[in-house]
Enzyme design. Structure first.
Site, short mmCIF file in Angstrom:
data_model
loop_
_atom_site.label_atom_id
_atom_site.label_comp_id
_atom_site.label_asym_id
_atom_site.label_seq_id
_atom_site.Cartn_x
_atom_site.Cartn_y
_atom_site.Cartn_z
CB CYS A 10 -42.44 34.55 -49.81
SG CYS A 10 -41.35 35.30 -51.04
CG ASN A 13 -41.09 39.77 -53.98
OD1 ASN A 13 -41.07 40.86 -54.52
ND2 ASN A 13 -41.84 38.78 -54.47
P1 4NP Z 1 -38.39 33.67 -50.17
O1 4NP Z 1 -36.99 33.00 -49.75
O2 4NP Z 1 -39.00 34.24 -48.91
O3 4NP Z 1 -39.17 32.52 -50.70
O4 4NP Z 1 -38.05 34.72 -51.20
C1 4NP Z 1 -36.00 33.66 -49.04
C2 4NP Z 1 -35.14 34.50 -49.70
C3 4NP Z 1 -34.13 35.13 -48.99
C4 4NP Z 1 -33.99 34.91 -47.63
C5 4NP Z 1 -34.86 34.08 -46.98
C6 4NP Z 1 -35.87 33.45 -47.68
N1 4NP Z 1 -32.94 35.55 -46.93
O5 4NP Z 1 -32.75 35.24 -45.74
O6 4NP Z 1 -32.22 36.38 -47.51
#
Ligand code: 4NP
Length: 157
Positions: A10, A13
């Site tokens: 993703c 992560n």
């Molecule tokens: P993930 O979710 O891709 O499902 O882990 C996210 C986690 C953090 C961020 C964006 C999406 N972020 O912008 O920090």
């Protein structure tokens, strides 16, 4: 026998791909297939390297008796040689993985797919990013992933 290796990816992560990894590990345990697989997850971004999964996702998963134990790492070009399957959570992750692959010199590439290609019961073509939303978004991600991750396992069994 060589293990089948699967990497869930993703953006950060810390939410979707660690949940997919833990759901898949849980499913393999239930089916007695743990020893046949090597499972990991990674992010296309670097911001959360070394961190545990988001506590909201860990708590939502624990309610389903699924433990998310992974620490965040960023995908590297070596992953294209090391994993048989690289499964992206959304279109943006998929494009970023393809771009990284195109910059890599090896020709021994993993099969790169979107996890939602394997869905049965949900209409979503992407796993929605729950990070900036409410708690219900984490449960929805888990529902979606339980469906598509088991569809993926069936597709390769
Ligand atoms: P993930 O979710 O891709 O499902 O882990 C996210 C986690 C953090 C961020 C964006 C999406 N972020 O912008 O920090």
């Amino acid at each position: 026998m060589k293990k089948i290796s699967v990497l869930f990816v993703c953006l950060g992560n810390i939410c979707r791909s660690p949940a997919a990894e833990a759901i898949f590990i849980n499913l393999l345990e239930k089916k007695g297939l743990t020893d046949s697989f090597c499972v990991d997850s990674a992010g296309t971004g670097h911001w959360h390297i070394g961190k545990k999964a988001d506590s909201r996702m860990r708590i939502a998963a624990e309610r389903r008796d699924i433990n998310i134990l992974s620490r965040a790492r960023q995908i590297t070009t070596q992953d294209f040689q090391q994993f048989n399957y690289i499964l992206a959570m959304d279109d943006s992750n998929f494009r970023n993985i393809q771009n990284l692959k195109n910059r890599s010199s090896s020709t021994d590439y993993a099969s790169i797919k979107k996890i939602q290609n394997f869905r049965s019961f949900f209409n979503e073509e992407e796993v929605p990013d729950p990070y900036f939303g409410g708690d219900e978004g984490f449960d929805h991600v888990l529902d979606i992933l339980e469906d598509s991750v088991s569809g993926f396992l069936e597709s390769i069994s």
